[in-house]
Design a protein around this motif. Structure first.
Motif, short mmCIF file in Angstrom:
data_model
loop_
_atom_site.label_atom_id
_atom_site.label_comp_id
_atom_site.label_asym_id
_atom_site.label_seq_id
_atom_site.Cartn_x
_atom_site.Cartn_y
_atom_site.Cartn_z
N ASN A 266 42.47 36.61 46.76
CA ASN A 266 41.83 36.99 48.02
C ASN A 266 40.93 35.86 48.48
O ASN A 266 39.87 35.61 47.90
CB ASN A 266 41.01 38.27 47.83
CG ASN A 266 40.18 38.60 49.06
OD1 ASN A 266 40.54 38.25 50.17
ND2 ASN A 266 39.06 39.29 48.85
N GLN A 267 41.34 35.18 49.53
CA GLN A 267 40.58 34.04 50.03
C GLN A 267 39.25 34.44 50.66
O GLN A 267 38.39 33.60 50.88
CB GLN A 267 41.42 33.27 51.05
CG GLN A 267 42.63 32.58 50.45
CD GLN A 267 43.42 31.78 51.47
OE1 GLN A 267 43.29 31.99 52.67
NE2 GLN A 267 44.25 30.87 50.99
N SER A 268 39.07 35.74 50.93
CA SER A 268 37.82 36.21 51.53
C SER A 268 36.79 36.62 50.48
O SER A 268 35.66 36.97 50.82
CB SER A 268 38.10 37.40 52.46
OG SER A 268 38.94 37.02 53.53
N SER A 269 37.19 36.60 49.22
CA SER A 269 36.25 36.94 48.15
C SER A 269 35.11 35.93 48.11
O SER A 269 35.29 34.75 48.39
CB SER A 269 36.98 36.94 46.80
OG SER A 269 36.05 37.01 45.73
N PHE A 270 33.94 36.40 47.74
CA PHE A 270 32.80 35.49 47.58
C PHE A 270 33.01 34.54 46.40
O PHE A 270 32.24 33.60 46.21
CB PHE A 270 31.51 36.30 47.38
CG PHE A 270 30.94 36.85 48.67
CD1 PHE A 270 31.65 36.82 49.85
CD2 PHE A 270 29.67 37.41 48.68
CE1 PHE A 270 31.13 37.33 51.03
CE2 PHE A 270 29.13 37.92 49.86
CZ PHE A 270 29.86 37.88 51.03
N LEU A 271 34.07 34.78 45.63
CA LEU A 271 34.41 33.87 44.53
C LEU A 271 35.30 32.72 44.99
O LEU A 271 35.52 31.77 44.24
CB LEU A 271 35.16 34.64 43.43
CG LEU A 271 34.36 35.67 42.63
CD1 LEU A 271 35.30 36.47 41.73
CD2 LEU A 271 33.28 34.99 41.80
N LEU B 234 36.74 29.71 42.46
CA LEU B 234 37.96 29.97 41.70
C LEU B 234 39.19 29.67 42.54
O LEU B 234 39.18 29.86 43.76
CB LEU B 234 38.03 31.44 41.24
CG LEU B 234 37.40 31.78 39.88
CD1 LEU B 234 35.88 31.65 39.95
CD2 LEU B 234 37.79 33.19 39.45
N ARG B 235 40.21 29.23 41.88
CA ARG B 235 41.47 28.96 42.56
C ARG B 235 42.04 30.27 43.11
O ARG B 235 41.93 31.33 42.48
CB ARG B 235 42.46 28.33 41.58
CG ARG B 235 43.83 28.04 42.17
CD ARG B 235 44.69 27.32 41.15
NE ARG B 235 46.05 27.11 41.64
CZ ARG B 235 46.97 26.43 40.97
NH1 ARG B 235 46.67 25.90 39.80
NH2 ARG B 235 48.18 26.28 41.48
N CYS B 236 42.65 30.20 44.29
CA CYS B 236 43.26 31.38 44.91
C CYS B 236 44.76 31.17 45.03
O CYS B 236 45.21 30.11 45.48
CB CYS B 236 42.64 31.62 46.28
SG CYS B 236 43.21 33.14 47.08
N GLU B 237 45.53 32.16 44.62
CA GLU B 237 46.98 32.09 44.71
C GLU B 237 47.53 33.34 45.40
O GLU B 237 46.88 34.39 45.42
CB GLU B 237 47.61 31.94 43.32
CG GLU B 237 47.25 30.63 42.63
CD GLU B 237 48.14 30.32 41.45
OE1 GLU B 237 49.17 31.02 41.27
OE2 GLU B 237 47.82 29.37 40.71
N ASP B 238 48.72 33.21 45.96
CA ASP B 238 49.36 34.32 46.65
C ASP B 238 49.85 35.36 45.64
O ASP B 238 50.56 35.02 44.69
CB ASP B 238 50.54 33.80 47.48
CG ASP B 238 51.29 34.92 48.16
OD1 ASP B 238 50.70 35.59 49.02
OD2 ASP B 238 52.48 35.13 47.82
N PHE B 239 49.48 36.60 45.85
CA PHE B 239 49.84 37.67 44.91
C PHE B 239 51.35 37.82 44.78
O PHE B 239 51.89 37.84 43.67
CB PHE B 239 49.22 38.99 45.37
CG PHE B 239 49.61 40.18 44.53
CD1 PHE B 239 48.98 40.42 43.31
CD2 PHE B 239 50.59 41.06 44.95
CE1 PHE B 239 49.34 41.51 42.53
CE2 PHE B 239 50.95 42.15 44.18
CZ PHE B 239 50.32 42.38 42.97
N ASP B 240 52.05 37.92 45.90
CA ASP B 240 53.50 38.12 45.84
C ASP B 240 54.21 36.95 45.16
O ASP B 240 55.23 37.13 44.49
CB ASP B 240 54.06 38.33 47.25
CG ASP B 240 53.59 39.64 47.87
OD1 ASP B 240 53.41 40.62 47.11
OD2 ASP B 240 53.40 39.68 49.09
N GLY B 241 53.65 35.76 45.33
CA GLY B 241 54.25 34.58 44.72
C GLY B 241 54.22 34.60 43.21
O GLY B 241 55.01 33.90 42.55
#
Length: 223
Positions: free
Chosen positions: A203-208, A212-219
């Motif tokens: 979730n790119q909108s997370s305060f984290l 932290l690295r963000c990746e696409d869930f479906d991917g």
């Protein structure tokens, strides 16, 4: 002593496997959680509500917040609503208020809290609580031997109209420890990376997101 010997049974129980941590932020509903049916999930707090809707079972479940055993609406999420096969890992000082019938099922482990800040590589010695149950889940994932940790629904944004994915008739107060939570989760991710364990959010909108690295869930499910 018996408690600590029992906790040791969890050591490397999921060695080399991917583990999903299920937070309670509203972003978790943006994902097709039915894809977790064959995945190892560590739930926390109200994540139990997601199981029936999406057809999966949490293999592990964590609670460090006493409100989930003391609150009449939330107690069932941490006790009777869980599958009998789900392994519960709770902060040790919650044992007095726990459901004795659930504990008798021998799938409940209690872990001693240490200091607020830090990361425990050995859950048998206790865990650093970091003002969030996510920290217990992260240290559990490491203790289980996970090689990759995916954090879902840990948004840490308590100031919007909907701070959690579920509704509350008597909503909890806004969390005043966001800075402590971010610091400890980001620090945990760095320590896990040093152990060659990938930790990321979806979730790119997370305060984290800045930490932290963000990746696409479906991917994550593409072969």
């Amino acid at each position: 002593m018996k408690m600590r010997l029992k906790i040791k049974k969890l050591k490397n129980a999921e060695k080399g496997k991917r583990v999903f941590i299920l937070g309670n932020g509203p972003s978790i509903l943006k994902h097709d959680l039915s894809k977790l049916k064959n995945e190892i999930c560590i739930g926390m707090n109200a994540s139990t509500l997601l199981e029936e809707k999406y057809g999966f079972t949490q293999k592990y479940y964590t609670v460090s917040d006493a409100r989930f055993l003391n609150h009449p609406e939330k107690r069932a999420m941490a006790t009777t609503m869980l599958s009998p096969d789900t392994i519960r890992v709770l902060r040790s000082d919650l044992d007095l208020n726990d459901d004795s019938a659930i504990v008798a099922n021998k799938n409940t482990y209690y872990v001693n809290p240490l200091s607020r800040d830090g990361f425990s590589y050995n859950l048998n010695n206790g865990y650093h609580y970091g003002c969030t149950t996510t920290m217990l889940a992260l240290q559990l994932a490491h203790y289980l031997g996970a090689s990759e940790i995916v954090i879902l629904g840990v948004d840490l944004n308590y100031y919007g109209e909907t701070a959690r994915f579920y509704s509350e008739s008597n909503a909890q107060l806004e969390d005043s420890k966001i800075g402590v939570q971010i610091f400890n989760i980001a620090d945990a991710a760095n320590k896990l990376a040093a152990c060659s364990i990938r930790t990321f959010i979806c979730n790119q909108s997370s305060f984290l997101a800045p930490y932290l690295r963000c990746e696409d869930f479906d991917g994550l499910f593409c072969s």
